[in-house]
Design a protein around this motif. Sequence first.
Motif: not given
Length: 152
Positions: A15-23, A52-56
Amino acid sequence: MKDRIDEMDFKILSLLADNAQMPYTEVAKKAGISPGTVHARTKKMINLGLIKGATLDLDYSKIGWKMTIFLGVYLRESFMYKQVIDALRKVPEVVKIHHSTGKYDIFLKMHAKDSMHYRDIYQDTILTIDGIKGVESFMSVEENMSRHISFE
């Protein structure tokens, strides 16, 4: 073992790989767990070094960086890879670096505003790095896919 990764962790990762900004509340709803559980499991995966982090995910062409270039780098001596990689890390236009097997010693991805910008970086920076014997470059004409592995 509390450091073990299970199916729910992989679901959260997908889920986060698809959208790292998902609450976390939305991740929790989609995963069928509480937001606190998402937070705890995500923190565990960060502590394990799995996350390792979240990127745009930027479309560089829309902000004037029209070229994506891949470079296959040949080293003068194979033991020089670490110093060459350290020097390449200092080039702002270089966004990915891989120490590789096969034809090239190092394979990298970079972006440039246009062909003149690329030429300047290539000739004045990359080719001047001590340890580089030669470089082959490949221009991307279009990116058709960029994704993470889905663990579901």
